[in-house]
Design a protein around this motif. Structure first.
Motif, PDB file in Angstrom:
ATOM      1  N   THR A 106       0.850  -1.190   0.000  1.00  0.00           N
ATOM      2  CA  THR A 106       0.000   0.000   0.000  1.00  0.00           C
ATOM      3  C   THR A 106       0.885   1.238   0.000  1.00  0.00           C
ATOM      4  OG1 THR A 106      -0.147   0.024   2.423  1.00  0.00           O
ATOM      5  CG2 THR A 106      -1.880  -1.164   1.230  1.00  0.00           C
ATOM      6  N   PHE A 107       0.353   2.314  -0.545  1.00  0.00           N
ATOM      7  CA  PHE A 107       1.075   3.582  -0.572  1.00  0.00           C
ATOM      8  C   PHE A 107       0.067   4.704  -0.744  1.00  0.00           C
ATOM      9  CE2 PHE A 107       1.192   1.432  -4.653  1.00  0.00           C
ATOM     10  CZ  PHE A 107       0.645   2.360  -5.526  1.00  0.00           C
ATOM     11  N   THR A 127      -5.638   5.677   0.100  1.00  0.00           N
ATOM     12  CA  THR A 127      -4.541   4.729   0.234  1.00  0.00           C
ATOM     13  C   THR A 127      -4.702   3.675  -0.841  1.00  0.00           C
ATOM     14  OG1 THR A 127      -4.338   5.064   2.624  1.00  0.00           O
ATOM     15  CG2 THR A 127      -3.442   3.020   1.716  1.00  0.00           C
ATOM     16  N   ALA A 167       1.269   8.257  -8.362  1.00  0.00           N
ATOM     17  CA  ALA A 167       1.553   7.800  -7.001  1.00  0.00           C
ATOM     18  C   ALA A 167       2.313   6.478  -7.026  1.00  0.00           C
ATOM     19  CB  ALA A 167       0.246   7.661  -6.214  1.00  0.00           C
ATOM     20  N   ALA A 168       1.946   5.606  -7.965  1.00  0.00           N
ATOM     21  CA  ALA A 168       2.646   4.323  -8.104  1.00  0.00           C
ATOM     22  C   ALA A 168       4.096   4.539  -8.509  1.00  0.00           C
ATOM     23  CB  ALA A 168       1.926   3.444  -9.128  1.00  0.00           C
ATOM     24  N   TYR A 214       6.008   5.742  -5.493  1.00  0.00           N
ATOM     25  CA  TYR A 214       6.304   4.638  -4.567  1.00  0.00           C
ATOM     26  C   TYR A 214       7.512   3.835  -5.058  1.00  0.00           C
ATOM     27  CZ  TYR A 214       6.114  -0.032  -2.600  1.00  0.00           C
ATOM     28  OH  TYR A 214       6.469  -1.220  -2.015  1.00  0.00           O
ATOM     29  N   SER A 228      10.815   5.567  -4.665  1.00  0.00           N
ATOM     30  CA  SER A 228      11.280   5.685  -3.280  1.00  0.00           C
ATOM     31  C   SER A 228      12.027   4.451  -2.798  1.00  0.00           C
ATOM     32  CB  SER A 228      10.086   5.942  -2.350  1.00  0.00           C
ATOM     33  OG  SER A 228       9.296   4.764  -2.185  1.00  0.00           O
ATOM     34  N   ARG A 229      11.958   3.363  -3.563  1.00  0.00           N
ATOM     35  CA  ARG A 229      12.586   2.109  -3.172  1.00  0.00           C
ATOM     36  C   ARG A 229      14.049   2.075  -3.633  1.00  0.00           C
ATOM     37  NH1 ARG A 229       8.899  -2.645  -2.304  1.00  0.00           N
ATOM     38  NH2 ARG A 229      10.830  -3.794  -2.730  1.00  0.00           N
TER      39      ARG A 229
END
Length: 281
Positions: free
Chosen positions: A32-33, A39, A124-125, A128, A131-132
């Motif tokens: 989830t993010f 969310t 948003a995906a 996410y 950010s990894r």
């Protein structure tokens, strides 16, 4: 068995044999993010090997990500496994279930739109994934089917540039998008390389408007490639869907609410090769 079908069988057998070991070790996990006021829940396929990896955000069609049995739909699961086996993270956000909704294929006035809310979900995906530490943030591509493919076209429109603090999508792939409205407006341009794959017999999201869209964009220098498969319908890349007529749809090419959907083995095999080559560039 004619030559085209034989080629498809050979290609799929080769892919299955070469990817079996990796695929057997690959599993989707639920993550989830945060999205825009929601969310988002998503399925994440994680590749094996040395990191960081490139990644693909994959956007589902109007039916969502789940089949009637509650499991991840066969098409999404199949592509997730194939791309993960090729060394890509694959993130499949569920724009509908994350908002408490089911299939929207028979809903005309959708509150989650390809041109608004689903663009936010795609961005948003990407954020996410970026950010990894195990994802190569400059090598995140966007892919979608049907309503998700229409979202792809809206997201990569040259007039729209979001998330200035992050690298843009590297490439985009659209399976049988709805192109009619964008073609009628006549101003759409693609800001990243785009591969569109469609069935020429598609009577749900027809081929002709996408041909118009592609021709215009290519004439102005955009890197757009459109592939049309004869005798292929909507969902031609699904691994195991018998061709049938669906009724009661909110949208269809002739306005009747009826359209055909199902696998075309030759088109599916060719699409797998084209997508793999396109992402590898």
């Amino acid at each position: 068995m004619n030559m085209v079908i034989r080629k498809a069988v050979v290609v799929l057998a080769f892919l299955a044999a070469s990817m079996l070991a990796t695929v057997s070790a690959t599993r989707a996990e639920t993550v989830t993010f945060p999205g825009d006021g929601v969310t988002l829940s998503a399925e994440l396929f994680v590749p094996q090997g040395q990191r960081p990896f490139p990644a693909v955000v994959a956007l589902h069609g109007c039916s969502g990500t789940r089949g009637k049995n509650g499991a991840l739909a066969a098409r999404e699961a199949d592509w997730g496994l194939l791309l993960a086996a090729s060394g890509f993270f694959v993130l499949i956000p569920d724009s509908f279930a994350s908002r408490g909704m089911g299939s929207q294929c028979r809903t005309a006035n959708r509150s989650v739109r390809a041109s608004v809310e689903r663009i936010g979900d795609a961005m948003a995906a990407k954020a996410y994934l970026a950010s990894r530490p195990d994802v190569a943030r400059t090598a995140i591509s966007l892919m979608g089917w049907s309503n998700g493919a229409t979202t792809v076209l809206h997201t990569i429109a040259a007039a729209r540039k979001l998330q200035a603090e992050l690298p843009d999508f590297a490439r985009a792939i659209a399976f049988y998008p709805g192109c009619r409205k964008l073609a009628e407006r006549g101003v759409w341009r693609a800001r990243v390389p785009l591969l569109m794959l469609m069935g020429k017999a598609d009577d749900w999201t027809p081929f002709a408007p996408c041909q118009t869209l592609s021709d215009r964009a290519s004439a102005t220098g955009d890197r757009v490639t459109l592939i049309g498969y004869a005798d292929a319908y909507h969902d031609f890349d699904d691994p195991k869907k018998v061709v049938r007529e669906v009724r009661g749809l909110a949208y269809s090419a002739d306005g009747s609410g009826r359209a055909h959907t199902g696998t075309n083995p030759a088109a599916r095999a060719d699409a797998i090769l084209r997508v793999s080559a396109f992402l590898a560039r």
